[in-house]
Design an enzyme around this catalytic site. Structure first.
Site: not given
Length: 173
Positions: A72, A104
């Site tokens: 991330d 995501c």
């Protein structure tokens, strides 16, 4: 209810490419996620975060799920970029105008970066690609990812000779 704090899926279209940028579903929200995919005609989902749902229901509906997780907030590793561009080249040469979904966790970092790379590889300047995505997905792409995109040097792997190339299945490499 789980979707209330998450941005809605957004479609990004450019030339003969269509993308659906979205957040990750959970098993509890999977049915509405599948509905969104069907609404946009997405038959491939690229998951770039840790697994949060069972992909079997998607596969049962004819949707392919590809897992290429990366950290991330970080830019994608070279292998993910190569695999992503290869998938897109095959997908859009074989079926121009089809839709590839990518997600995501929130749909604001990793997924938009991959879409930006596709736009850059198809000939768009990086600044224009970022602006194009941010017009639809406010807050997308953090400063570290922005620097990565600025330094990225495209090899024009997604430059298509002709938007109607599906008749000859011919793409510029």
């Amino acid at each position: 209810m789980a979707r209330m704090n998450r941005p809605a899926p957004v479609e990004v279209s450019y030339k003969n490419m269509r993308f659906l940028i979205t957040h990750n579903p959970t098993n509890a929200t999977l049915s509405s996620f599948i509905e969104d995919l069907k609404k946009y005609g997405a038959t491939t989902v690229v998951r770039v975060c840790e697994v949060t749902y069972d992909k079997a229901p998607l596969e049962k509906d004819g949707i392919t799920v590809v897992d290429w997780p990366f950290d991330d907030g970080a830019p994608p590793p070279g292998k993910v970029v190569e695999d992503w561009l290869s998938l897109l080249k095959n997908k859009f040469c074989d079926d121009p105008g089809s839709c590839v979904a990518v997600h995501c966790v929130a749909g604001l970092g990793r997924a938009p970066v991959l879409v930006a790379l596709a736009l850059i590889e198809s000939g768009m300047k990086y600044e224009d690609a970022i602006q194009f995505i941010r017009q639809k997905r406010r807050g997308a792409i953090n400063s570290k990812q922005l620097t990565y995109l600025e330094k990225y040097r495209p090899k024009q792997r997604l430059r298509f000779k002709d938007p109607h190339a599906h008749k000859t299945k011919c793409c510029i490499m």
